[in-house]
Design a protein around this motif. Structure first.
Motif, PDB file in Angstrom:
ATOM      1  N   GLU A   1       0.841  -1.205   0.000  1.00 36.38           N
ATOM      2  CA  GLU A   1       0.000   0.000   0.000  1.00 36.38           C
ATOM      3  C   GLU A   1       0.869   1.244   0.000  1.00 36.38           C
ATOM      4  OE1 GLU A   1      -2.895   0.587   3.183  1.00 36.38           O
ATOM      5  OE2 GLU A   1      -3.534  -1.506   2.816  1.00 36.38           O
ATOM      6  N   VAL A   2       1.919   1.216   0.853  1.00 33.34           N
ATOM      7  CA  VAL A   2       2.820   2.362   0.948  1.00 33.34           C
ATOM      8  C   VAL A   2       3.585   2.540  -0.360  1.00 33.34           C
ATOM      9  CG1 VAL A   2       4.687   3.424   2.254  1.00 33.34           C
ATOM     10  CG2 VAL A   2       3.034   1.992   3.426  1.00 33.34           C
ATOM     11  N   VAL A   3       4.000   1.398  -0.952  1.00 36.67           N
ATOM     12  CA  VAL A   3       4.737   1.466  -2.218  1.00 36.67           C
ATOM     13  C   VAL A   3       3.926   2.228  -3.256  1.00 36.67           C
ATOM     14  CG1 VAL A   3       5.619   0.126  -4.155  1.00 36.67           C
ATOM     15  CG2 VAL A   3       6.055  -0.639  -1.823  1.00 36.67           C
ATOM     16  N   TRP A   4       2.631   1.930  -3.358  1.00 36.69           N
ATOM     17  CA  TRP A   4       1.824   2.585  -4.391  1.00 36.69           C
ATOM     18  C   TRP A   4       1.624   4.069  -4.106  1.00 36.69           C
ATOM     19  CZ3 TRP A   4       2.978  -0.487  -7.708  1.00 36.69           C
ATOM     20  CH2 TRP A   4       2.722  -1.858  -7.652  1.00 36.69           C
ATOM     21  N   LYS A   5       1.735   4.448  -2.836  1.00 39.15           N
ATOM     22  CA  LYS A   5       1.625   5.875  -2.517  1.00 39.15           C
ATOM     23  C   LYS A   5       2.900   6.623  -2.872  1.00 39.15           C
ATOM     24  CE  LYS A   5      -1.548   5.454   1.347  1.00 39.15           C
ATOM     25  NZ  LYS A   5      -1.506   5.245   2.791  1.00 39.15           N
ATOM     26  N   ILE A   6       3.989   5.879  -3.044  1.00 36.44           N
ATOM     27  CA  ILE A   6       5.282   6.519  -3.294  1.00 36.44           C
ATOM     28  C   ILE A   6       5.671   6.440  -4.766  1.00 36.44           C
ATOM     29  CG2 ILE A   6       7.747   6.407  -2.778  1.00 36.44           C
ATOM     30  CD1 ILE A   6       6.904   5.344   0.016  1.00 36.44           C
ATOM     31  N   GLU A   7       5.576   5.253  -5.351  1.00 34.93           N
ATOM     32  CA  GLU A   7       6.023   5.087  -6.729  1.00 34.93           C
ATOM     33  C   GLU A   7       5.108   5.841  -7.690  1.00 34.93           C
ATOM     34  OE1 GLU A   7       7.848   1.247  -8.500  1.00 34.93           O
ATOM     35  OE2 GLU A   7       5.760   1.261  -9.140  1.00 34.93           O
ATOM     36  N   ALA A   8       5.716   6.599  -8.586  1.00 40.21           N
ATOM     37  CA  ALA A   8       4.935   7.354  -9.567  1.00 40.21           C
ATOM     38  C   ALA A   8       4.246   6.386 -10.517  1.00 40.21           C
ATOM     39  CB  ALA A   8       5.846   8.294 -10.338  1.00 40.21           C
ATOM     40  N   THR A   9       2.918   6.465 -10.582  1.00 43.53           N
ATOM     41  CA  THR A   9       2.161   5.607 -11.491  1.00 43.53           C
ATOM     42  C   THR A   9       1.814   6.403 -12.738  1.00 43.53           C
ATOM     43  OG1 THR A   9       1.226   4.370  -9.664  1.00 43.53           O
ATOM     44  CG2 THR A   9       0.057   4.261 -11.756  1.00 43.53           C
TER      45      THR A   9
ATOM     46  N   ARG B   1       1.450  10.400 -21.406  1.00 38.33           N
ATOM     47  CA  ARG B   1       2.470   9.496 -20.839  1.00 38.33           C
ATOM     48  C   ARG B   1       3.174  10.083 -19.623  1.00 38.33           C
ATOM     49  NH1 ARG B   1       4.038   5.608 -24.916  1.00 38.33           N
ATOM     50  NH2 ARG B   1       3.237   6.295 -26.920  1.00 38.33           N
ATOM     51  N   ASP B   2       3.196  11.406 -19.530  1.00 40.70           N
ATOM     52  CA  ASP B   2       3.939  12.044 -18.437  1.00 40.70           C
ATOM     53  C   ASP B   2       3.107  12.298 -17.183  1.00 40.70           C
ATOM     54  OD1 ASP B   2       6.277  12.108 -19.855  1.00 40.70           O
ATOM     55  OD2 ASP B   2       5.840  14.045 -20.785  1.00 40.70           O
ATOM     56  N   ILE B   3       1.774  12.097 -17.296  1.00 41.70           N
ATOM     57  CA  ILE B   3       0.937  12.390 -16.132  1.00 41.70           C
ATOM     58  C   ILE B   3       1.202  11.383 -15.017  1.00 41.70           C
ATOM     59  CG2 ILE B   3      -1.438  12.596 -15.284  1.00 41.70           C
ATOM     60  CD1 ILE B   3      -2.273  13.321 -18.103  1.00 41.70           C
ATOM     61  N   VAL B   4       1.348  11.902 -13.792  1.00 40.36           N
ATOM     62  CA  VAL B   4       1.506  11.021 -12.632  1.00 40.36           C
ATOM     63  C   VAL B   4       0.142  10.883 -11.972  1.00 40.36           C
ATOM     64  CG1 VAL B   4       2.615  10.740 -10.389  1.00 40.36           C
ATOM     65  CG2 VAL B   4       3.897  11.718 -12.297  1.00 40.36           C
TER      66      VAL B   4
ATOM     67  N   GLU C   1       6.199  12.155  -8.172  1.00 43.05           N
ATOM     68  CA  GLU C   1       6.744  12.249  -9.516  1.00 43.05           C
ATOM     69  C   GLU C   1       8.223  11.852  -9.606  1.00 43.05           C
ATOM     70  OE1 GLU C   1       6.061  16.009 -11.302  1.00 43.05           O
ATOM     71  OE2 GLU C   1       6.731  15.341 -13.275  1.00 43.05           O
ATOM     72  N   ASP C   2       9.012  12.275  -8.614  1.00 45.85           N
ATOM     73  CA  ASP C   2      10.452  12.040  -8.688  1.00 45.85           C
ATOM     74  C   ASP C   2      10.853  10.589  -8.429  1.00 45.85           C
ATOM     75  OD1 ASP C   2      11.024  14.711  -9.214  1.00 45.85           O
ATOM     76  OD2 ASP C   2      10.916  15.223  -7.084  1.00 45.85           O
ATOM     77  N   VAL C   3       9.941   9.817  -7.892  1.00 43.17           N
ATOM     78  CA  VAL C   3      10.294   8.438  -7.546  1.00 43.17           C
ATOM     79  C   VAL C   3       9.834   7.507  -8.654  1.00 43.17           C
ATOM     80  CG1 VAL C   3      10.048   6.607  -5.848  1.00 43.17           C
ATOM     81  CG2 VAL C   3      10.062   8.992  -5.112  1.00 43.17           C
ATOM     82  N   THR C   4      10.791   7.024  -9.439  1.00 43.92           N
ATOM     83  CA  THR C   4      10.409   6.242 -10.607  1.00 43.92           C
ATOM     84  C   THR C   4      10.257   4.766 -10.309  1.00 43.92           C
ATOM     85  OG1 THR C   4      12.744   6.191 -11.158  1.00 43.92           O
ATOM     86  CG2 THR C   4      11.395   7.815 -12.308  1.00 43.92           C
ATOM     87  N   ARG C   5      10.903   4.287  -9.257  1.00 45.05           N
ATOM     88  CA  ARG C   5      10.838   2.854  -8.982  1.00 45.05           C
ATOM     89  C   ARG C   5      10.987   2.617  -7.490  1.00 45.05           C
ATOM     90  NH1 ARG C   5      13.692  -2.222 -10.202  1.00 45.05           N
ATOM     91  NH2 ARG C   5      15.691  -1.247  -9.817  1.00 45.05           N
ATOM     92  N   VAL C   6      10.252   1.656  -6.996  1.00 41.65           N
ATOM     93  CA  VAL C   6      10.385   1.278  -5.589  1.00 41.65           C
ATOM     94  C   VAL C   6      10.621  -0.224  -5.512  1.00 41.65           C
ATOM     95  CG1 VAL C   6       9.277   1.208  -3.325  1.00 41.65           C
ATOM     96  CG2 VAL C   6       8.838   3.130  -4.848  1.00 41.65           C
TER      97      VAL C   6
ATOM     98  N   GLY D   1      15.211   7.643  -7.281  1.00 42.07           N
ATOM     99  CA  GLY D   1      14.650   8.985  -7.201  1.00 42.07           C
ATOM    100  C   GLY D   1      14.390   9.312  -5.750  1.00 42.07           C
ATOM    101  N   SER D   2      14.426  10.592  -5.437  1.00 40.21           N
ATOM    102  CA  SER D   2      14.340  10.963  -4.026  1.00 40.21           C
ATOM    103  C   SER D   2      13.442  12.176  -3.815  1.00 40.21           C
ATOM    104  CB  SER D   2      15.752  11.264  -3.513  1.00 40.21           C
ATOM    105  OG  SER D   2      15.695  11.687  -2.181  1.00 40.21           O
ATOM    106  N   ALA D   3      12.602  12.116  -2.798  1.00 38.57           N
ATOM    107  CA  ALA D   3      11.736  13.236  -2.417  1.00 38.57           C
ATOM    108  C   ALA D   3      11.399  13.049  -0.950  1.00 38.57           C
ATOM    109  CB  ALA D   3      10.474  13.250  -3.267  1.00 38.57           C
TER     110      ALA D   3
END
Lengths: 75, 397
Positions: free
Chosen positions: B133-141, B216-219, B224-229, B248-250
């Motif tokens: 759940e936390v991963v999906w809140k962080i990783e940019a979809t 394609r660029d919409i988050v 946004e800055d976190v591309t992969r978790v 990526g870091s935020a």
């Protein structure tokens, strides 16, 4: 917001009393402006710290048990 | 008074020394292990340790900065020049070796490969579902993770076929997707079930392709800055738990997310640490990061004190300054010291134009003009003479 002081990277910050500070500056024979600085807007600064105050930082030292450092609050 | 099994006499003797806590504890431990150590013997041990300790301390006027520079510089020459990337933890690419060290002392605004280590609060850290759940809140979809995008050139429409399973997993409603598209692209959307359709206002092939490009660029969810978790089960001080590593870091955004343990989560971007946690945390982070960089290169015998000195200097003015002509060296008072470092002619020219005066107080400028430097024995004046016993004793000056 998150409580910054709870973070493991953030050591304990507290304001130094003027009379205690006097002794410290005498001991090292320095002026208060010779101390390292900390910005007024620093997130880890205690709420009651104002520009011109000196804060003490008690670090969990890597080389001894606890290391005490001082920083002067600047704008 | 102490947790060690020693007599009060021994404890008093050891406590009376100038030793730091850690060494005192070690003395206690040794005395305890030996067993039956008398107070006299304990005194002898404590004295010997104290003498050794006082001897190893830095003397006044020791050039600690120069020693640090050499102690970091020499092992640095052994670092591989081009270990640009190296698969670090959890298959995430992290800059290591010399490039990373340079990046740290240069205090770059953004590291080459920003990454965060996110620890979770207890109930999230032990439950894979909750951790996700936390991963999906962080990783940019982005849209390509949610479904397929197709363009209908005949009708000038873009059609998005959302994958219901993915939406479910990431807890996103199709309506939310449509709303996000409307808000970001400024177009009317038609949403039926998991299909979202939209097109340019005027039929234009170029606009249509443009819309797809922007889509394609919409988050839709995450940062946004976190591309992969990457999620990993790890053994930590709190037992086995899930830890997240990000590309990526935020830090500022992540600390506010529910389930994230705001007391242990860190990033390798020292400026982000500085902004979120302050200058003292940045100092800690510089020490940790430089030491870790040296350690992964097998240079762990560099004493941490040298790195602490570097971090102290970098954070001395309350911000992060780089080592180099844009930071520490450029802020030196002496013209000659600055000119000796880099871009000599510019410094001399500027100094001449502004009529700067060099007081020759520092080390470098005195080496240049060939005068003794004010370090070590260069700073003390010795006078040989005699004084009568009745005259006043020489003063401390």
């Amino acid at each position: 917001m998150v409580d910054v002081s709870q973070h493991k990277l953030v050591p304990e910050h507290s304001v130094v009393d003027e009379d205690v500070l006097e002794g410290i500056l005498d001991e090292y024979d320095i002026k208060r402006t010779d101390l390292p600085k900390i910005k007024r807007g620093d997130p880890a600064l205690p709420d009651d710290a104002d520009t011109g105050d000196v804060i003490t930082v008690v670090r969990d030292s890597r080389t001894t048990d606890r290391a005490v450092a001082y920083r002067l609050v600047v704008d | 008074m102490t947790e060690y099994d020693v007599t009060d006499d021994v404890a008093a003797i050891v406590e009376d020394t100038e030793l730091p806590r850690r060494l005192k504890d070690e003395v206690y431990r040794t005395i305890e292990d030996r067993g039956g150590v008398t107070a006299e013997e304990a005194d002898e041990i404590a004295r010997a340790v104290e003498n050794r300790y006082v001897e190893t301390r830095v003397d006044p006027l020791d050039p600690v900065g120069t020693v640090s520079a050499q102690s970091i510089g020499e092992p640095g020459t052994q670092m591989t020049m081009n270990t640009f990337h190296y698969a670090g933890v959890a298959e995430i690419d992290v800059t290591q070796g010399l490039p990373r060290l340079i990046e740290l002392v240069d205090a770059r605004k953004e590291p080459d490969t920003p990454m965060m280590t996110i620890h979770l609060e207890e109930e999230y850290a032990t439950d894979r579902e909750k951790a996700h759940e936390v991963v999906w809140k962080i990783e940019a979809t982005k849209i390509l993770a949610l479904g397929d995008v197709s363009t209908n050139v005949a009708d000038m429409r873009v059609q998005v076929n959302l994958n219901p399973d993915t939406l479910d997993e990431r807890m996103i409603e199709p309506e939310a997707v449509a709303e996000a598209i409307e808000a970001e692209l400024g177009v009317e959307t038609v949403q039926r079930g998991t299909v979202v359709e939209f097109g340019p206002e005027q039929p234009s092939y170029r606009d249509l392709l443009q819309l797809v490009e922007e889509l394609r660029d919409i988050v839709f969810k995450g940062i946004e800055d976190v591309t992969r978790v990457v999620i990993r089960k790890e053994e930590t001080e709190r037992g086995e738990e899930f830890v997240l590593y990000t590309e990526g870091s935020a830090l500022g955004n992540v600390l506010g997310i529910e389930g994230v343990d705001g007391s242990r989560t860190t990033t390798n971007n020292i400026h982000e640490i500085y902004r979120q946690l302050g200058v003292e945390a940045a100092r800690e982070s510089i020490i940790n990061e430089t030491m870790e960089t040296l350690e992964t290169q097998g240079l762990d015998d560099v004493n941490v004190r040298h790195l602490m000195l570097v971090a102290d200097i970098m954070t001395n003015d309350g911000t992060i300054q780089s080592i180099g002509r844009h930071g520490i060296s450029g802020a030196k008072e002496s013209v000659l010291a600055r000119a000796a470092y880099e871009v000599t002619v510019n410094h001399l020219l500027d100094a001449a134009i502004h009529g700067e005066v060099d007081d020759l107080n520092g080390v470098i400028e005195n080496v240049i003009v060939g005068k003794p430097i004010k370090l070590g024995t260069g700073d003390v004046d010795l006078k040989i003479g005699s004084f009568s016993e009745t005259a006043a004793k020489p003063s401390d000056d």
